[in-house]
Design a protein around this motif. Structure first.
Motif, PDB file in Angstrom:
ATOM      1  N   LEU A   1      -1.998   3.375  10.461  1.00  0.00           N
ATOM      2  CA  LEU A   1      -0.739   2.651  10.325  1.00  0.00           C
ATOM      3  C   LEU A   1       0.427   3.323  11.059  1.00  0.00           C
ATOM      4  CD1 LEU A   1      -0.983   1.608   6.576  1.00  0.00           C
ATOM      5  CD2 LEU A   1      -1.650   0.302   8.605  1.00  0.00           C
ATOM      6  N   ALA A   2       0.157   4.361  11.815  1.00  0.00           N
ATOM      7  CA  ALA A   2       1.208   5.112  12.504  1.00  0.00           C
ATOM      8  C   ALA A   2       2.122   4.248  13.381  1.00  0.00           C
ATOM      9  CB  ALA A   2       0.600   6.247  13.327  1.00  0.00           C
ATOM     10  N   PRO A   3       1.627   3.191  14.020  1.00  0.00           N
ATOM     11  CA  PRO A   3       2.530   2.380  14.842  1.00  0.00           C
ATOM     12  C   PRO A   3       3.577   1.593  14.035  1.00  0.00           C
ATOM     13  CG  PRO A   3       0.245   2.019  15.499  1.00  0.00           C
ATOM     14  CD  PRO A   3       0.224   2.806  14.221  1.00  0.00           C
ATOM     15  N   LEU A   4       3.436   1.552  12.725  1.00  0.00           N
ATOM     16  CA  LEU A   4       4.342   0.766  11.883  1.00  0.00           C
ATOM     17  C   LEU A   4       5.383   1.658  11.220  1.00  0.00           C
ATOM     18  CD1 LEU A   4       1.694  -1.464  10.045  1.00  0.00           C
ATOM     19  CD2 LEU A   4       2.890  -1.948  12.195  1.00  0.00           C
ATOM     20  N   THR A   5       6.562   1.093  11.011  1.00  0.00           N
ATOM     21  CA  THR A   5       7.590   1.798  10.237  1.00  0.00           C
ATOM     22  C   THR A   5       7.195   1.749   8.766  1.00  0.00           C
ATOM     23  OG1 THR A   5       8.895  -0.183   9.795  1.00  0.00           O
ATOM     24  CG2 THR A   5       9.386   1.010  11.856  1.00  0.00           C
ATOM     25  N   ALA A   6       7.880   2.510   7.943  1.00  0.00           N
ATOM     26  CA  ALA A   6       7.590   2.509   6.503  1.00  0.00           C
ATOM     27  C   ALA A   6       7.757   1.106   5.925  1.00  0.00           C
ATOM     28  CB  ALA A   6       8.488   3.499   5.782  1.00  0.00           C
ATOM     29  N   ALA A   7       8.811   0.415   6.313  1.00  0.00           N
ATOM     30  CA  ALA A   7       9.041  -0.951   5.818  1.00  0.00           C
ATOM     31  C   ALA A   7       7.933  -1.890   6.296  1.00  0.00           C
ATOM     32  CB  ALA A   7      10.408  -1.468   6.268  1.00  0.00           C
ATOM     33  N   GLU A   8       7.518  -1.740   7.541  1.00  0.00           N
ATOM     34  CA  GLU A   8       6.434  -2.582   8.066  1.00  0.00           C
ATOM     35  C   GLU A   8       5.122  -2.294   7.343  1.00  0.00           C
ATOM     36  OE1 GLU A   8       7.810  -3.297  12.690  1.00  0.00           O
ATOM     37  OE2 GLU A   8       6.805  -1.406  12.161  1.00  0.00           O
ATOM     38  N   ARG A   9       4.882  -1.037   7.006  1.00  0.00           N
ATOM     39  CA  ARG A   9       3.665  -0.681   6.262  1.00  0.00           C
ATOM     40  C   ARG A   9       3.644  -1.370   4.903  1.00  0.00           C
ATOM     41  NH1 ARG A   9       2.050   5.635   7.135  1.00  0.00           N
ATOM     42  NH2 ARG A   9       2.294   5.673   9.391  1.00  0.00           N
ATOM     43  N   ARG A  10       4.780  -1.313   4.196  1.00  0.00           N
ATOM     44  CA  ARG A  10       4.846  -1.975   2.883  1.00  0.00           C
ATOM     45  C   ARG A  10       4.608  -3.468   3.032  1.00  0.00           C
ATOM     46  NH1 ARG A  10       8.919   1.815   2.434  1.00  0.00           N
ATOM     47  NH2 ARG A  10      10.542   0.304   2.981  1.00  0.00           N
ATOM     48  N   GLN A  11       5.239  -4.080   4.018  1.00  0.00           N
ATOM     49  CA  GLN A  11       5.069  -5.515   4.238  1.00  0.00           C
ATOM     50  C   GLN A  11       3.626  -5.836   4.630  1.00  0.00           C
ATOM     51  OE1 GLN A  11       7.278  -7.230   7.506  1.00  0.00           O
ATOM     52  NE2 GLN A  11       7.142  -9.281   6.627  1.00  0.00           N
ATOM     53  N   PHE A  12       3.065  -5.035   5.504  1.00  0.00           N
ATOM     54  CA  PHE A  12       1.685  -5.233   5.948  1.00  0.00           C
ATOM     55  C   PHE A  12       0.721  -5.159   4.770  1.00  0.00           C
ATOM     56  CE2 PHE A  12      -2.272  -3.333   7.750  1.00  0.00           C
ATOM     57  CZ  PHE A  12      -2.647  -4.397   8.559  1.00  0.00           C
ATOM     58  N   MET A  13       0.889  -4.151   3.925  1.00  0.00           N
ATOM     59  CA  MET A  13       0.014  -4.006   2.766  1.00  0.00           C
ATOM     60  C   MET A  13       0.187  -5.174   1.799  1.00  0.00           C
ATOM     61  SD  MET A  13      -1.899  -1.513   3.412  1.00  0.00           S
ATOM     62  CE  MET A  13      -2.692  -1.393   1.810  1.00  0.00           C
ATOM     63  N   ASP A  14       1.406  -5.644   1.627  1.00  0.00           N
ATOM     64  CA  ASP A  14       1.654  -6.814   0.783  1.00  0.00           C
ATOM     65  C   ASP A  14       0.946  -8.041   1.359  1.00  0.00           C
ATOM     66  OD1 ASP A  14       3.037  -8.355  -1.342  1.00  0.00           O
ATOM     67  OD2 ASP A  14       4.099  -9.232   0.374  1.00  0.00           O
ATOM     68  N   LEU A  15       1.081  -8.235   2.646  1.00  0.00           N
ATOM     69  CA  LEU A  15       0.444  -9.386   3.291  1.00  0.00           C
ATOM     70  C   LEU A  15      -1.086  -9.292   3.215  1.00  0.00           C
ATOM     71  CD1 LEU A  15       2.764  -9.695   6.423  1.00  0.00           C
ATOM     72  CD2 LEU A  15       2.709 -11.217   4.413  1.00  0.00           C
ATOM     73  N   LEU A  16      -1.624  -8.119   3.459  1.00  0.00           N
ATOM     74  CA  LEU A  16      -3.079  -7.948   3.339  1.00  0.00           C
ATOM     75  C   LEU A  16      -3.554  -8.239   1.926  1.00  0.00           C
ATOM     76  CD1 LEU A  16      -3.961  -4.745   5.411  1.00  0.00           C
ATOM     77  CD2 LEU A  16      -4.550  -7.114   5.928  1.00  0.00           C
ATOM     78  N   GLY A  17      -2.804  -7.773   0.933  1.00  0.00           N
ATOM     79  CA  GLY A  17      -3.147  -8.055  -0.460  1.00  0.00           C
ATOM     80  C   GLY A  17      -3.180  -9.547  -0.728  1.00  0.00           C
ATOM     81  N   ARG A  18      -2.217 -10.258  -0.197  1.00  0.00           N
ATOM     82  CA  ARG A  18      -2.163 -11.718  -0.403  1.00  0.00           C
ATOM     83  C   ARG A  18      -3.332 -12.406   0.288  1.00  0.00           C
ATOM     84  NH1 ARG A  18       3.920 -12.654   1.203  1.00  0.00           N
ATOM     85  NH2 ARG A  18       3.189 -14.787   1.565  1.00  0.00           N
ATOM     86  N   ILE A  19      -3.630 -11.987   1.518  1.00  0.00           N
ATOM     87  CA  ILE A  19      -4.731 -12.597   2.267  1.00  0.00           C
ATOM     88  C   ILE A  19      -6.067 -12.322   1.576  1.00  0.00           C
ATOM     89  CG2 ILE A  19      -6.059 -12.439   4.404  1.00  0.00           C
ATOM     90  CD1 ILE A  19      -3.393 -11.937   5.857  1.00  0.00           C
ATOM     91  N   SER A  20      -6.254 -11.098   1.121  1.00  0.00           N
ATOM     92  CA  SER A  20      -7.543 -10.705   0.537  1.00  0.00           C
ATOM     93  C   SER A  20      -7.687 -11.116  -0.927  1.00  0.00           C
ATOM     94  CB  SER A  20      -7.743  -9.199   0.661  1.00  0.00           C
ATOM     95  OG  SER A  20      -6.791  -8.514  -0.145  1.00  0.00           O
ATOM     96  N   GLY A  21      -6.597 -11.531  -1.553  1.00  0.00           N
ATOM     97  CA  GLY A  21      -6.657 -11.915  -2.958  1.00  0.00           C
ATOM     98  C   GLY A  21      -6.691 -10.728  -3.902  1.00  0.00           C
ATOM     99  N   THR A  22      -6.276  -9.553  -3.409  1.00  0.00           N
ATOM    100  CA  THR A  22      -6.324  -8.349  -4.247  1.00  0.00           C
ATOM    101  C   THR A  22      -4.964  -7.903  -4.736  1.00  0.00           C
ATOM    102  OG1 THR A  22      -6.191  -6.938  -2.296  1.00  0.00           O
ATOM    103  CG2 THR A  22      -8.393  -7.473  -3.103  1.00  0.00           C
ATOM    104  N   GLU A  23      -3.939  -8.700  -4.479  1.00  0.00           N
ATOM    105  CA  GLU A  23      -2.581  -8.274  -4.903  1.00  0.00           C
ATOM    106  C   GLU A  23      -2.412  -8.365  -6.388  1.00  0.00           C
ATOM    107  OE1 GLU A  23       0.894 -10.642  -4.093  1.00  0.00           O
ATOM    108  OE2 GLU A  23      -0.366 -12.295  -3.502  1.00  0.00           O
TER     109      GLU A  23
END
Length: 144
Positions: A122-144
């Motif tokens: 995740l190094a290419p992402l800022t801290a805010a982008e990492r949080r958003q990315f993880m939130d989006l992945l959780g929503r897509i995967s149904g694991t949020e």
């Protein structure tokens, strides 16, 4: 001008997610290998720590690993002194798996290595982008 070969495939979210996942798995596998571990060994150690003592069959179901593969992973971990299998006090016909002190120390090192590998992913992402990315992945995967 013609489109580049496979460009339609390379734009699919499923393709991009698969490539990102493969890169993440490779980074984590490399980090774990430095500790002499494989991915499934790490998964099983985490499950034993979090759920143990746990019956061998329940362990396999909890991580989604075939029973014969659980036996192989546990054989490796037990021969290295990371887990013990003893008769389950609730049902003596079953083995209960527990983490040893040495296994707990190894697991701490593996978790640190896996976190560092994920940070590299995740190094290419800022801290805010990492949080958003993880939130989006959780929503897509149904694991949020």
């Amino acid at each position: 001008m013609a489109e580049a070969p496979l460009s339609a495939i390379h734009r699919l979210p499923s393709w991009i997610l698969g490539r990102a996942a493969a890169r993440g798995r490779a980074l984590v596998a490399q980090a774990l290998a430095a500790e002499g571990m494989r991915m499934w060994h790490h998964v099983v150690l985490v499950a034993v720590r979090d759920l143990g003592p746990i019956a061998q069959a329940d362990l396999g179901r909890s991580v989604g690993l075939d029973p014969k593969d659980v036996v192989g992973v546990l054989n490796d971990l037990q021969s290295a002194g990371h887990v013990v299998r003893e008769p389950d006090p609730k049902d003596r016909r079953k083995n209960a798996v527990s983490l040893t002190e040495e296994g707990a120390r190894l697991l701490k090192r593996c978790e640190k290595a896996a976190c560092e590998a994920n940070d590299a992913l995740l190094a290419p992402l800022t801290a805010a982008e990492r949080r958003q990315f993880m939130d989006l992945l959780g929503r897509i995967s149904g694991t949020e």
